[in-house]
Design a protein around this motif. Structure first.
Motif, PDB file in Angstrom:
ATOM      1  N   ILE A  49      -0.242   5.696  -1.451  1.00 59.76           N
ATOM      2  CA  ILE A  49       1.200   5.631  -1.233  1.00 59.76           C
ATOM      3  C   ILE A  49       1.725   6.926  -0.999  1.00 59.76           C
ATOM      4  O   ILE A  49       1.683   7.932  -1.965  1.00 59.76           O
TER       5      ILE A  49
ATOM      6  N   ALA B 138       2.651   1.326   2.080  1.00 64.42           N
ATOM      7  CA  ALA B 138       1.221   1.721   1.504  1.00 64.42           C
ATOM      8  C   ALA B 138       0.212   1.079   2.373  1.00 64.42           C
ATOM      9  O   ALA B 138       0.682   0.055   3.193  1.00 64.42           O
TER      10      ALA B 138
ATOM     11  N   SER C 200     -10.406   6.823  -6.501  1.00 63.51           N
ATOM     12  CA  SER C 200      -8.873   7.215  -6.150  1.00 63.51           C
ATOM     13  C   SER C 200      -8.449   8.733  -5.993  1.00 63.51           C
ATOM     14  O   SER C 200      -8.096   9.141  -4.969  1.00 63.51           O
TER      15      SER C 200
ATOM     16  N   SER D 206      -5.237   2.019  -3.530  1.00 61.00           N
ATOM     17  CA  SER D 206      -3.837   2.255  -2.579  1.00 61.00           C
ATOM     18  C   SER D 206      -3.692   3.546  -2.211  1.00 61.00           C
ATOM     19  O   SER D 206      -3.957   4.564  -2.967  1.00 61.00           O
TER      20      SER D 206
ATOM     21  N   SER E 148      -2.347   7.462  -5.484  1.00 59.32           N
ATOM     22  CA  SER E 148      -3.171   6.455  -5.427  1.00 59.32           C
ATOM     23  C   SER E 148      -3.301   5.856  -6.636  1.00 59.32           C
ATOM     24  O   SER E 148      -3.221   6.168  -7.529  1.00 59.32           O
TER      25      SER E 148
ATOM     26  N   THR F 135     -10.613  -1.400  -5.081  1.00 62.38           N
ATOM     27  CA  THR F 135      -9.464  -1.400  -4.179  1.00 62.38           C
ATOM     28  C   THR F 135      -8.888  -0.049  -4.422  1.00 62.38           C
ATOM     29  O   THR F 135      -8.645   0.270  -5.556  1.00 62.38           O
TER      30      THR F 135
ATOM     31  N   LEU G 203      -3.996  -0.122   1.490  1.00 60.75           N
ATOM     32  CA  LEU G 203      -5.088  -0.821   0.517  1.00 60.75           C
ATOM     33  C   LEU G 203      -6.095  -0.746   1.404  1.00 60.75           C
ATOM     34  O   LEU G 203      -6.317  -1.355   2.365  1.00 60.75           O
TER      35      LEU G 203
END
Length: 104
Positions: free
Chosen positions: A24, A65, A92, A22, A10, A20, A67
């Motif tokens: 992945i 990915a 994260s 992410s 992340s 934010t 988000l």
């Protein structure tokens, strides 16, 4: 059940009281599974009181990915928060602790 950190990594960003995150997958073949089980509702539940309001998820199919846009309380920003670590990177890490069902 596996923790997300076992199958994904992340990145995070902070803008005011919005973080934010992410997500992945290490193996691109797991992207459809993550799309199915890592819902915005589950992320909101998992992050608990760190998120205020609705978590919004954006699929980035071209790069495989996800988000997540996570709203935070007005005073819960990197420069104003009284939390030990208000940076998105700590969120994260918290996201990667989430357990998901995964076939062996």
């Amino acid at each position: 059940m596996v923790r997300l950190y076992e199958v994904a990594h992340s990145r995070a960003g902070d803008k005011g009281n919005v973080t934010t995150l992410s997500l992945i997958p290490y193996d691109p073949g797991l992207y459809p599974v993550l799309c199915e089980v890592v819902t915005p509702e589950e992320v909101g539940r998992h992050l608990g009181e760190r998120v205020v309001g609705e978590v919004v998820r954006h699929r980035m199919d071209g790069v495989g990915a996800l988000l997540f846009v996570c709203p935070r309380a007005p005073g819960d920003t990197v420069t104003e928060s009284l939390r030990l670590d208000a940076h998105g990177k700590s969120m994260s890490s918290a996201l990667l602790e989430m357990e998901i069902p995964l076939e062996p």
